[in-house]
Design an enzyme around this catalytic site. Structure first.
Site, short mmCIF file in Angstrom:
data_model
loop_
_atom_site.label_atom_id
_atom_site.label_comp_id
_atom_site.label_asym_id
_atom_site.label_seq_id
_atom_site.Cartn_x
_atom_site.Cartn_y
_atom_site.Cartn_z
N CYS A 150 0.86 -1.17 0.00
CA CYS A 150 0.00 0.00 0.00
C CYS A 150 0.91 1.23 0.00
O CYS A 150 1.83 1.33 0.81
CB CYS A 150 -0.89 -0.01 1.24
SG CYS A 150 -1.86 1.50 1.44
N CYS A 153 0.60 3.29 3.58
CA CYS A 153 1.06 2.79 4.89
C CYS A 153 2.09 1.68 4.79
O CYS A 153 2.50 1.13 5.81
CB CYS A 153 -0.13 2.32 5.72
SG CYS A 153 -0.88 0.80 5.12
N CYS A 173 -1.40 -10.86 -7.12
CA CYS A 173 -1.77 -11.97 -6.24
C CYS A 173 -1.78 -11.44 -4.81
O CYS A 173 -0.72 -11.17 -4.24
CB CYS A 173 -0.75 -13.10 -6.42
SG CYS A 173 -1.15 -14.58 -5.49
#
Length: 185
Positions: A150, A153, A173
């Site tokens: 991400c 974060c 995946c």
């Protein structure tokens, strides 16, 4: 005798004295180690999954203790914060076929749309693209190893492979443990 010209306005004596004074000030290493995180540009999406624009946001940085308090001590914490992988066919979303999109379980950033999800036969949720390129970071660790995180974060999401369907040929995946699903109305 050569005359000294002080072009800086600071004499040598003042300069040397200020260096000794600066050396006497204790350095706060923790402030250097925990400098303010950089801002990131994140694509924002409504709860209906519609892109609403981009926003400059502070990177989310927490200690392991803070993440454990938020996520618990189980699989979600181990996958997102330490890069573990859930067993195939064990996650909540590998066989989900509802319409909606997926947000980061750690910081709520929109990551993937069910419109881009496909059955890869691997036992993990698979997507041929992210919902927005600026929301998912790719970290290449070798010719065959690309981790997905991400952008906001740094939560570990899964891995990227080049054996996906058209139009991209990619397979994101993803571990279900790193996601939360928002169903479309």
């Amino acid at each position: 005798m050569t005359e000294r010209v002080d072009v800086s306005g600071v004499s040598r004596r003042t300069f040397v004295a200020s260096m000794f004074a600066a050396a006497a000030v204790p350095i706060r290493w923790e402030s250097l180690l925990h400098a303010a995180p950089a801002d990131v540009i994140i694509a924002q999406f409504s709860d209906a999954g519609v892109r609403t624009g981009t926003e400059k946001l502070a990177k989310v940085v927490k200690s392991d203790a803070e993440w454990r308090k938020q996520l618990g001590i189980g699989l979600v914490f181990e996958v997102t914060r330490h890069g573990d992988t859930e067993r195939p066919f064990s996650g909540a979303f590998w066989n989900l076929h509802e319409k909606g999109f997926f947000r980061c379980v750690c910081c709520d950033t929109a990551l993937f749309s069910s419109a881009h999800k496909f059955d890869s036969g691997t036992g993990w949720p698979s997507f041929y693209r992210s919902i927005a390129a600026e929301n998912v970071a790719e970290h290449v660790h070798g010719a065959m190893d690309t981790d997905l995180k991400c952008m906001r974060c740094d939560a570990h999401l899964g891995d990227l492979f080049d054996d996906g369907p058209k139009p991209t040929g990619l397979r994101y995946c993803i571990d279900s443990a790193s996601l939360k699903f928002v169903k479309s109305a």
